[in-house]
Enzyme design. Structure first.
Site, PDB file in Angstrom:
ATOM      1  N   LYS A   1       0.887  -1.277  -0.008  1.00 19.21           N
ATOM      2  CA  LYS A   1       0.214   0.130  -0.073  1.00 19.21           C
ATOM      3  C   LYS A   1       0.852   1.283   0.183  1.00 19.21           C
ATOM      4  CE  LYS A   1      -2.464  -0.603   3.301  1.00 19.21           C
ATOM      5  NZ  LYS A   1      -2.177  -1.990   3.994  1.00 19.21           N
TER       6      LYS A   1
ATOM      7  N   ARG B   1     -10.921   1.296   8.539  1.00 22.32           N
ATOM      8  CA  ARG B   1     -10.724  -0.217   8.781  1.00 22.32           C
ATOM      9  C   ARG B   1     -11.654  -1.003   9.414  1.00 22.32           C
ATOM     10  NH1 ARG B   1      -4.547  -0.322  11.332  1.00 22.32           N
ATOM     11  NH2 ARG B   1      -3.121   0.208   9.445  1.00 22.32           N
TER      12      ARG B   1
ATOM     13  N   ARG C   1      11.807  -8.674   5.943  1.00 25.46           N
ATOM     14  CA  ARG C   1      11.959  -7.368   5.903  1.00 25.46           C
ATOM     15  C   ARG C   1      12.749  -6.975   7.146  1.00 25.46           C
ATOM     16  NH1 ARG C   1       6.850  -3.586   5.698  1.00 25.46           N
ATOM     17  NH2 ARG C   1       6.424  -4.552   7.749  1.00 25.46           N
TER      18      ARG C   1
ATOM     19  N   ARG D   1      11.292  -5.909  12.922  1.00 20.70           N
ATOM     20  CA  ARG D   1      10.180  -5.324  13.882  1.00 20.70           C
ATOM     21  C   ARG D   1       9.714  -6.547  14.471  1.00 20.70           C
ATOM     22  NH1 ARG D   1       6.673  -1.218  10.320  1.00 20.70           N
ATOM     23  NH2 ARG D   1       5.231  -2.923  10.734  1.00 20.70           N
TER      24      ARG D   1
ATOM     25  N   ARG E   1      -1.598 -10.838  12.405  1.00 16.93           N
ATOM     26  CA  ARG E   1      -1.919  -9.622  12.066  1.00 16.93           C
ATOM     27  C   ARG E   1      -2.804  -9.822  10.498  1.00 16.93           C
ATOM     28  NH1 ARG E   1       3.341  -6.426  10.348  1.00 16.93           N
ATOM     29  NH2 ARG E   1       2.033  -4.974   9.681  1.00 16.93           N
TER      30      ARG E   1
END
Length: 223
Positions: free
Chosen positions: A19, A93, A127, A160, A171
Site C-alpha cells: 500500500k 478499517r 523485511r 520489527r 496480523r
C-alpha cells in the site's frame, strides 16, 4: 497529472501488500493528497494532542483505538483539506469507520490490493529496517550491500516485532476479521476495484490504467 475535478479514493489491502509503495505512485502520478492513518496517529502522539494522548493510552494498554476516536482524527484532517482530491490509506478499517466517512464524503473509488497471504508472509518476514532512518530492506529483492547492515551508516538492521512469522500470521487473521467486511461494504456500493498479483510492479500498470479512465470520465454529485 492533476484531476480536473475532486477525486476521493481509499486504498486497502493486508499489511505488507504494498500500500505504501502504490500510494506514493498514485499521489505522484495523479496529484492526490495522501493521508495515512498511521502517520496521523504517530504525529498526534508525538505532538501530545488530546486525541494523541487518548490513542497512546489505548495502545499502551494493548487495546485497539476506538472507531469514534479514529474517525474524529481522520475526518478532522479531511475537513482541513477542503475541496481537494485525496487518497486515504489505513482508514476506514471497520464498517463503522466507513459509515462515518460516508456521512461527510462520497468516495469515488476503493482500490483493493489482493496479494496472496503466503506472498505477504514471505515478504514481511524477509523485511529488515534501519531504525534511525526508517530505511527498509528485503532479503529477497532489496538486500543491503552488507548482510545485516545499513547501506548508508553501516549500523545494524533489526526486524520489527510485528514482522516475525508468528505475529505476521496474527496480523493477517486480524485483517481478515476486521477489514474484509469493509471490502464487502464498498463492493455493495459499486466502488470497489480489486487488483490481484504478487508483485507491485506488475499490479501498478493495471491500477494506473484504471485511474486514468476514472479521472478522465465525467462525474456528477461530488460531495
Amino acid at each position: 497529472m492533476v484531476p480536473h475535478t475532486v477525486f476521493r479514493a481509499v486504498i486497502m489491502g493486508p499489511p505488507g501488500s504494498g500500500k505504501g509503495t502504490v500510494s506514493a505512485r498514485i499521489t505522484a502520478t495523479f496529484g492526490l493528497k495522501h493521508l495515512s492513518s498511521g502517520d496521523l496517529l504517530r504525529a498526534n502522539i508525538k505532538a501530545k494532542t488530546e486525541l494523541g494522548l487518548l490513542m497512546k493510552s489505548c495502545i499502551d494498554q494493548g487495546h485497539l483505538v476506538p472507531d469514534g476516536v479514529m474517525s474524529r482524527l481522520i475526518l478532522s484532517d479531511l475537513r482541513g483539506l477542503g475541496r481537494t482530491s485525496w487518497l486515504l490509506d489505513g482508514f476506514p478499517r471497520t464498517v463503522a469507520q466507513a459509515e462515518a466517512l460516508d456521512k461527510l464524503y462520497s468516495v469515488d473509488s476503493v482500490v483493493n490490493l489482493d496479494v496472496p497471504f503466503q506472498t505477504i508472509k514471505q515478504r514481511l518476514t524477509s523485511r529488515w529496517i534501519h531504525l534511525a532512518s526508517g530505511r527498509v530492506y528485503n532479503i529477497d529483492f532489496n538486500p543491503p550491500k552488507v548482510a545485516g547492515l545499513d547501506d548508508v551508516t553501516g549500523e545494524p538492521l533489526v526486524q520489527r516485532d510485528d514482522d516475525t512469522p508468528e505475529t505476521v500470521t496474527l496480523r493477517l487473521k486480524a485483517y481478515q476479521t476486521k477489514t474484509e467486511p469493509v471490502l464487502e461494504y464498498y463492493r455493495s456500493k459499486g466502488v470497489l476495484e480489486t487488483f490481484s498479483g504478487t508483485e507491485t510492479n506488475k499490479i501498478w500498470p493495471h491500477l494506473r490504467a484504471f485511474l486514468d479512465k476514472k479521472l478522465l470520465a465525467p462525474r456528477e454529485g461530488v460531495a
